[in-house]
Design an enzyme around this catalytic site. Structure first.
Site: not given
Lengths: 304, 304
Positions: B62, B64, B66-67, B142, B213
């Site tokens: 996804h 976000h 941090d990914h 998520h 997530d």
């Protein structure tokens, strides 16, 4: 202490385990600036105890990845940390669009505003000013539109000579302000005491010039003349001056020549190509032309 | 060794000095995949000796930060390393636009092509297949559109029983191929030797399920059933199940419940919130429900 520069990353191109791309943290006259923001800068800030909240202004020299790929992560983290104050970003045209698109696709919403100041002039221009500091661009010559930045303290106020003031027994605290800005003092008997007898000269305003990335560009000399501290990129040694020319970078020797012509007080070099396994040769090459020269290294601090 | 998972980063939200965002390197049946790519992944790859050139397929769960904030830096570095082979990127709609805009503003041109496979289905779908491995999405729940990924080896060929083959004195090397795919062998006298007398059962195909997530989502169980290895996010402990629900994450207990229902062989948990100072509590909470459970930690390898 008026000016402190902390090197967060000083290598070129690709991040490696112990070689981080360009990022610097500058404290000048109680202002806190981040200069360039390669991938991993936020981690480097944590490692070297640079507070996230103090930074309100980020200056990006150009849009090559090793100078700005860490910006979006830092902005995202500031949101997670519940920042509320505006964050000002100075950089080439395009920086707003690319940042906003990343925020949009990652659905990052935060409580603070990003204020972009996109740069496109090829002349040196004033881009930031407050009561303590001002910042001008230093137009550089690289493969993409690039600016260095000249950070200059404003003229400091005069320091009070408390002994002389006490002797007169007629100067009140409310008079200090006009003494600090250089005014003479008129006694009740009409006699004028020259300011120079009541104050000391203030410390000379400090300047820091950041120049990365660029080919050898002597026409920046008038802009950076007499700087207290000059950071100038030195991606190559003179053995690869051909490659420096082709990729629009500088050699250590060329960085030193700029420092010499500009008669700066101290030179820091960095942005080393990964082809060089040790850095001392950069210092040796530069020192033939200019002294003192220092190597930018992660975590190193330069205090003026 | 058929399947090896290397954890490059396993923490949530903001990168810290020793806490890196999600990235995993999977070797399965001689295929090499990168799963998620938080900021600093390329540095983590170098640190843990993951070869850049072997990776031809990157799966992003996804968008976000941090990914995926490390993706552009990795792509840029592959260009600098003179990569020529296509690089395939699987991820949510938008990943192509944001990547291409970053390449455009940074004027990054390289010798290899990026092939984007944008995902938008809410059903599990086959997104990659070759002669050795296939990959399906695992639709997760998520705050933004998110997929996990199920990596499955294809049925392996049967292993030759060389002793039995030698005894017959009639089977040539050119016959091996049909034996490996399960065919019986007909002798020159017309007698049929059953394949089972000439071969051994092959190792069972291995599967790895990556789920991050997501909130607790039991309807993924049929997709990941009997996986050899399941990574399931566990951002919180049960003490903050309310926060897990609100932010659409899972607790360690919920991850373990999914593992138990799916009857997987082994569970790895990660994506820890920075509010927890030690990780052992995650393992303890999960182990009450399911065993064996392992903590994802930077550099750890899981071999099936």
């Amino acid at each position: 202490m008026n000016l402190k520069l902390t090197i967060l990353g000083c290598h070129s191109a690709t991040p490696r385990v112990n070689a981080h791309p360009t990022a610097q943290y500058l404290e000048i006259n109680n202002r806190h600036f981040l200069i360039d923001c390669g991938e991993g800068t936020q981690r480097q800030m944590r490692k070297h105890k640079v507070g996230f909240s103090k930074i309100n202004h980020i200056f990006i020299s150009h849009l090559h990845g090793d100078h700005f790929f860490g910006l979006i992560g830092l902005i995202s983290t500031l949101g997670i940390l519940n920042r509320e104050r505006d964050l000002h970003i100075y950089g080439p045209e395009g920086i707003e669009e690319v940042t906003n698109l990343q925020l949009k696709v990652s659905k990052t919403y935060s409580n603070f505003s990003l204020v972009f100041h996109e740069l496109s002039s090829k002349e040196s221009e004033l881009i930031y000013e407050d009561e303590k500091v001002f910042v001008r661009t230093i137009p550089l010559n690289h493969r993409v539109y690039t600016n260095g930045f000249l950070f200059t303290e404003k003229e400091n106020q005069r320091n009070l000579n408390m002994k002389a003031i006490a002797k007169l027994d007629e100067i009140e605290t409310c008079d200090y302000r006009s003494l600090k800005i250089g005014k003479d003092f008129v006694l009740s008997n009409g006699k004028t005491i020259p300011n120079s007898e009541l104050t000391f000269d203030p410390p000379k305003p400090k300047t820091y010039a950041f120049c990365s990335d660029t080919s050898y560009k002597p026409d920046i000399v008038p802009i950076i003349e007499n700087a207290d501290l000059l950071y100038h990129e030195a991606t190559f040694l003179s053995d690869r001056e051909d490659l420096a020319k082709k990729t629009k970078h500088s050699t250590a020797r060329q960085a030193a020549e700029i420092a010499k012509m500009a008669d700066v007080k101290s030179l820091v070099i960095g942005h080393y190509s990964s082809r060089y396994k040790e850095l001392e040769s950069f210092r040796e090459e530069a020192r033939i032309i200019f002294d003192p020269v220092h190597l930018a290294e992660e975590g190193k601090e330069f205090i003026v």
